[in-house]
Design a protein around this motif. Structure first.
Motif, PDB file in Angstrom:
ATOM      1  N   GLY A 176       0.747  -1.656  -0.254  1.00 15.63           N
ATOM      2  CA  GLY A 176       0.226   0.091  -0.008  1.00 15.63           C
ATOM      3  C   GLY A 176       0.842   1.406  -0.048  1.00 15.63           C
ATOM      4  N   LEU A 177       2.082   1.398   1.082  1.00 12.06           N
ATOM      5  CA  LEU A 177       2.748   2.226   0.350  1.00 12.06           C
ATOM      6  C   LEU A 177       3.634   2.370  -0.215  1.00 12.06           C
ATOM      7  N   ARG A 178       4.740   1.063  -1.481  1.00 14.66           N
ATOM      8  CA  ARG A 178       4.786   1.571  -2.083  1.00 14.66           C
ATOM      9  C   ARG A 178       3.858   1.610  -3.809  1.00 14.66           C
ATOM     10  N   ALA A 179       2.567   1.262  -4.016  1.00 19.03           N
ATOM     11  CA  ALA A 179       2.026   1.818  -4.556  1.00 19.03           C
ATOM     12  C   ALA A 179       1.932   3.163  -5.541  1.00 19.03           C
ATOM     13  N   PRO A 180       2.086   4.428  -5.172  1.00 20.72           N
ATOM     14  CA  PRO A 180       2.275   5.660  -5.622  1.00 20.72           C
ATOM     15  C   PRO A 180       3.270   5.000  -6.645  1.00 20.72           C
ATOM     16  N   PHE A 181       4.213   5.054  -6.213  1.00 21.49           N
ATOM     17  CA  PHE A 181       5.554   5.214  -6.795  1.00 21.49           C
ATOM     18  C   PHE A 181       6.435   3.857  -7.379  1.00 21.49           C
ATOM     19  N   GLU A 182       5.449   2.569  -7.787  1.00 22.36           N
ATOM     20  CA  GLU A 182       5.691   1.331  -8.541  1.00 22.36           C
ATOM     21  C   GLU A 182       5.167   2.092  -9.943  1.00 22.36           C
ATOM     22  N   ALA A 183       6.267   1.457 -10.949  1.00 25.15           N
ATOM     23  CA  ALA A 183       6.262   1.792 -11.624  1.00 25.15           C
ATOM     24  C   ALA A 183       4.849   1.296 -12.561  1.00 25.15           C
ATOM     25  N   ARG A 184       4.261  -0.336 -11.702  1.00 25.67           N
ATOM     26  CA  ARG A 184       3.053  -0.096 -12.672  1.00 25.67           C
ATOM     27  C   ARG A 184       1.606   0.761 -12.378  1.00 25.67           C
ATOM     28  N   SER A 185       2.150   1.040 -11.150  1.00 26.66           N
ATOM     29  CA  SER A 185       0.742   2.297 -10.851  1.00 26.66           C
ATOM     30  C   SER A 185       1.385   3.410 -11.672  1.00 26.66           C
ATOM     31  N   LEU A 186       2.477   4.020 -11.696  1.00 24.31           N
ATOM     32  CA  LEU A 186       2.108   4.981 -13.390  1.00 24.31           C
ATOM     33  C   LEU A 186       2.481   4.727 -14.778  1.00 24.31           C
ATOM     34  N   GLY A 187       2.371   3.988 -14.726  1.00 24.14           N
ATOM     35  CA  GLY A 187       2.434   2.827 -16.184  1.00 24.14           C
ATOM     36  C   GLY A 187       0.327   3.190 -16.702  1.00 24.14           C
ATOM     37  N   GLU A 188      -0.260   2.928 -15.593  1.00 25.19           N
ATOM     38  CA  GLU A 188      -1.436   2.497 -15.720  1.00 25.19           C
ATOM     39  C   GLU A 188      -1.868   3.821 -15.557  1.00 25.19           C
ATOM     40  N   PHE A 189      -1.751   5.179 -14.476  1.00 21.94           N
ATOM     41  CA  PHE A 189      -1.987   6.516 -15.087  1.00 21.94           C
ATOM     42  C   PHE A 189      -1.768   6.794 -16.225  1.00 21.94           C
ATOM     43  N   ALA A 190      -0.637   7.202 -16.562  1.00 23.97           N
ATOM     44  CA  ALA A 190      -0.788   7.179 -17.556  1.00 23.97           C
ATOM     45  C   ALA A 190      -1.228   6.819 -19.029  1.00 23.97           C
ATOM     46  N   TYR A 191      -1.604   5.593 -19.412  1.00 22.02           N
ATOM     47  CA  TYR A 191      -2.661   4.746 -20.328  1.00 22.02           C
ATOM     48  C   TYR A 191      -3.724   5.935 -19.868  1.00 22.02           C
ATOM     49  N   VAL A 192      -4.569   5.749 -18.689  1.00 23.29           N
ATOM     50  CA  VAL A 192      -5.643   6.662 -18.278  1.00 23.29           C
ATOM     51  C   VAL A 192      -5.419   7.896 -18.705  1.00 23.29           C
ATOM     52  N   LEU A 193      -4.656   8.516 -18.561  1.00 22.01           N
ATOM     53  CA  LEU A 193      -4.045   9.658 -19.490  1.00 22.01           C
ATOM     54  C   LEU A 193      -4.182  10.148 -20.919  1.00 22.01           C
ATOM     55  N   LEU A 194      -3.729   9.316 -21.330  1.00 22.50           N
ATOM     56  CA  LEU A 194      -3.712   9.186 -22.896  1.00 22.50           C
ATOM     57  C   LEU A 194      -4.632   8.537 -23.724  1.00 22.50           C
ATOM     58  N   SER A 195      -6.317   7.837 -22.861  1.00 22.33           N
ATOM     59  CA  SER A 195      -7.119   7.346 -23.430  1.00 22.33           C
ATOM     60  C   SER A 195      -8.148   8.934 -23.629  1.00 22.33           C
ATOM     61  N   LEU A 196      -8.185   9.890 -23.489  1.00 25.32           N
ATOM     62  CA  LEU A 196      -9.169  11.066 -23.323  1.00 25.32           C
ATOM     63  C   LEU A 196      -8.689  10.940 -24.937  1.00 25.32           C
TER      64      LEU A 196
END
Length: 466
Positions: free
Chosen positions: A43-63
């Motif tokens: 739970g503490l690592r999630a905001p800094f993990e590559a997987r979380s950043l990749g998923e956030f980037a995916y959502v940003l590019l989706s729009l």
């Protein structure tokens, strides 16, 4: 079929144990488990993990991508539909669908790179002839083309929603978490004590004292920690959309699988026919030719030397017995009569009696499976026992057969040297292919030093065999 030993197999799949159970005495924990104990919780690592950043980037590019493709799809399809009264409508509509297919390829690549989602490409276009008309017809007839169009239309509203939620949660969390670092901006440049929480014509509340600033940062921390999991939940819907609409359909996947398995079955049948032909040519046929020659010589000597002729007839009689035994063995290799007449219990007991080590056979079946499945089970056990005789150096072995729901389970175990590997191209690989052709599974646990446990799972009544 020869099956070499000498390498290591996969996890145990024993009776009463599923694939998730590891081999006896083997730890399932990787070597780095000790180091992971000192890592922060997930739970503490999630905001800094590559997987979380990749998923956030995916959502940003989706729009932006969804807006672009939605506009193209709706405009092109509407134009094509409007022009259907002319000869231009069909090619325009086909071009629109082709563009959606191209966007589908881009989406699969984006999901692969940012979400780690592997989705196979859909079935290719199958045009019987070359030319624009054939290509147009293939595009319009392809279900993948229309699924790509449906994805382009459905993804926009979801992209708007997921973008709004993800950006709001992520930015709110980090803004509140870092509020102690930038709250001084308000009294210095905005002319107010801090971030305004509430305000009307008579009363205003600002977050300006140490307690309120600390509470704001703690609430921001909760939002920051929850944001990756919220985004992960949002991208789960994207995964379903990409997998369901941009990948191959289940029907096409099944057809491809059946075509592949049919090739395996045909190759196996051809190899068996070649083996039978070779055994007949080199064994029984050669002996029968020699027997005919011996009987011809005995016939010629019958009047001149009756005793010599009698000896030759005796030798021919012995040869006939040998030929008959070879033919019985060959017939048993094709399909043993005992299997047809008495079932797996008697047939496996018979083949176990010919093994070079003592074999315990335990068949727990209240009824018989489909004849084709029964034959595959028999030959699977026969080849595994032959493997034990030739390569395992075992002192004993055991064969167990039982039914689990609608599956027939076989397990052959020995206390030999172990270390077999189907991935090395041995006979076990061919056996696994044969089982896969009827929706079967072959799982082997064979650590170096033994013991070896091979488990085969077959359908009770295979759809592929009728």
């Amino acid at each position: 079929m020869a099956m070499e030993y000498g390498q290591e197999y996969g996890p145990e799949y024993g009776r009463g144990h599923g694939p998730a159970h590891g081999p006896h005495g083997v730890s399932r924990h990787p070597a780095g488990t000790g180091d992971r104990r000192h890592r922060p919780p997930a739970g503490l690592r999630a905001p800094f993990e590559a997987r979380s950043l990749g998923e956030f980037a995916y959502v940003l590019l989706s729009l932006p991508l969804s807006v672009l493709v939605f506009t193209f799809a709706v405009t092109a399809v509407s134009l094509g539909a409007g022009l259907l009264v002319t000869f231009l409508g069909v090619p325009v509509l086909a071009a629109a669908l082709a563009g959606c297919r191209g966007f589908g390829a881009l989406e699969r690549a984006r999901a692969r790179g940012l979400l780690g989602l592997e989705v196979a490409a859909p079935e290719p276009l199958r045009a019987r002839k070359r030319g624009v008309l054939a290509w147009t017809g293939a595009v319009l007839k392809s279900g993948a083309s229309w699924r790509a169009l449906l994805y382009a239309v459905l993804h926009l509203p979801w992209a708007v929603f997921s973008f709004t939620v993800a950006v709001a949660v992520w930015t709110t969390g980090w803004a509140m978490l870092t509020y102690p670092l930038w709250f001084w901006v308000f009294p210095t440049y905005a002319g107010q004590d801090g971030l305004q929480l509430y305000g009307d014509t008579t009363h205003r509340i600002y977050l300006d004292n140490p307690f309120e600033i600390t509470v704001t940062a703690l609430v921001g921390l909760l939002f920051a920690l929850a944001a990756p999991w919220i985004v992960r939940g949002l991208t789960t819907v994207d995964r379903l959309l990409v997998h369901g609409l941009l990948g191959p359909s289940r029907l096409v996947t099944r057809v491809v699988e059946l075509e592949s398995d049919r090739g395996v079955v045909v190759d196996t049948a051809a190899a068996d026919l070649r083996r039978i032909e070779r055994d007949l040519h080199d064994g029984a046929q050669a002996r029968l030719v020699g027997l005919a020659m011996d009987l011809g010589l005995a016939k010629e000597k019958l009047r001149e030397d009756p005793k010599a002729a009698a000896r030759m007839v005796d030798e021919a009689h012995d040869e006939v017995k040998t030929v008959l035994q070879e033919l019985r063995d060959l017939a048993r290799g094709i399909h043993p009569a005992v299997l047809t007449d008495r079932g797996l219990d008697a047939a496996l007991s018979s083949v176990a009696s010919r093994c070079t080590v003592p074999v315990r056979v335990d068949v727990d079946l209240t009824e018989r499976p489909a004849p084709a499945i029964e034959g595959i089970a028999y030959f699977t056990v026969s080849e595994l026992l032959q493997n034990i005789s030739k390569h395992s150096h075992a002192r004993s072995a055991a064969v167990e057969v039982w039914r689990t729901e609608n599956r027939l389970m076989l397990q052959v175990a020995d206390d030999g040297v172990g270390g077999a590997d189907a991935a090395a191209g041995s006979g076990l690989a061919g056996l696994a292919e044969r089982l896969d052709a009827v929706d079967g599974i072959l799982v082997v646990d064979s650590p170096a030093g033994g013991p070896t446990r091979v488990t085969a799972e077959l359908p009770w009544r295979s759809d592929r065999l009728g």
